[in-house]
Design a protein around this motif. Structure first.
Motif, mmCIF file in Angstrom:
data_model
loop_
_atom_site.group_PDB
_atom_site.id
_atom_site.type_symbol
_atom_site.label_atom_id
_atom_site.label_comp_id
_atom_site.label_asym_id
_atom_site.label_seq_id
_atom_site.Cartn_x
_atom_site.Cartn_y
_atom_site.Cartn_z
ATOM 1 N N CYS A 100 -41.116 35.489 21.065
ATOM 2 C CA CYS A 100 -40.547 34.953 20.452
ATOM 3 C C CYS A 100 -40.643 35.315 18.457
ATOM 4 N N CYS A 123 -41.526 29.234 23.009
ATOM 5 C CA CYS A 123 -40.517 29.481 23.910
ATOM 6 C C CYS A 123 -39.526 30.694 24.600
ATOM 7 N N ASN A 163 -35.389 35.045 15.817
ATOM 8 C CA ASN A 163 -34.453 35.016 17.371
ATOM 9 C C ASN A 163 -32.807 34.864 16.988
ATOM 10 N N CYS A 201 -42.039 24.733 19.517
ATOM 11 C CA CYS A 201 -42.082 26.439 19.678
ATOM 12 C C CYS A 201 -43.117 26.613 18.458
ATOM 13 N N CYS A 259 -41.410 29.637 15.788
ATOM 14 C CA CYS A 259 -39.698 29.294 15.923
ATOM 15 C C CYS A 259 -40.011 27.717 15.431
HETATM 16 ZN ZN LIG Z 1 -39.993 30.386 19.586
#
Ligand SMILES: [Zn+2]
Ligand SMILES: [Zn+2]
Length: 174
Positions: free
Chosen positions: A135, A131, A147, A68, A71
């Motif tokens: 996010c 993701c 998250n 991602c 993240c």
């Molecule tokens: Zn993410």
């Protein structure tokens, strides 16, 4: 997997049907190395139309794990390959490479299946890997995945534009 194309050139309208596994275990580009977590065999249908002109149809499903952008958690990204390419084998390699794309999947009378599929993945590589659309990313200070919950860092001054506005506001108060 290299496939010899000489057989299909035997006569006009000859068709070759092949199913072959994809050899690559990861997708390696200048962006990094991304593991292939799932892949189907490549189904090929090669037709010699006439005069060394061939049509290559290829189908495959590939799932690649891409982190991602925010993240860094892995995102399983599916590539549904379904392509048709017309190739003139009468051209010399150099002319054909100029005419096709940079990925040079045919050399002489051999088709490199992995290179063919590689080029398609590259063309369809996502601009963004997330993701989920919302996010929250990771904290720039402590690296916590936001998250999974908030951290104790003060992130309110991170945006320089906000800092500038705050300065003006403070000057105004004085
Ligand atoms: Zn993410
Ligand atoms: Zn933090």
């Amino acid at each position: 997997m290299l496939i010899k194309l000489t057989d299909v050139l035997a006569y006009d309208n000859k068709v070759m049907q092949i199913k072959t596994p994809l050899e690559m275990a990861s997708f390696d580009s200048k962006l990094g190395s991304f593991p292939i977590v799932n892949k189907s065999d490549v189904e090929l249908l090669i037709t010699h139309t006439s005069k060394k002109n061939i049509t290559i149809e290829a189908k495959a499903y590939i799932t690649i794990s891409i982190p991602c952008d925010r993240c860094l958690e892995p995102v399983e990204t599916k590539f549904d390959i379904d392509i048709t390419k017309d190739v003139d084998l009468a051209l010399i390699d150099e002319d054909r490479i100029n005419e096709l794309d940079e990925t040079n999947y045919i050399m002489g009378y051999e088709l490199d299946v992995d290179k063919l599929i590689y080029g398609e993945i590259l063309l369809n590589w996502p601009m963004k890997s997330l993701c989920s659309d919302d996010c929250k990313g990771i904290c720039n200070h402590c690296g916590k995945n936001l998250n999974q919950g908030e951290c104790d860092c003060d992130r309110t001054v991170l945006d320089p534009r906000m800092a500038a506005i705050r300065d003006i506001f403070n000057n105004f108060k004085q």
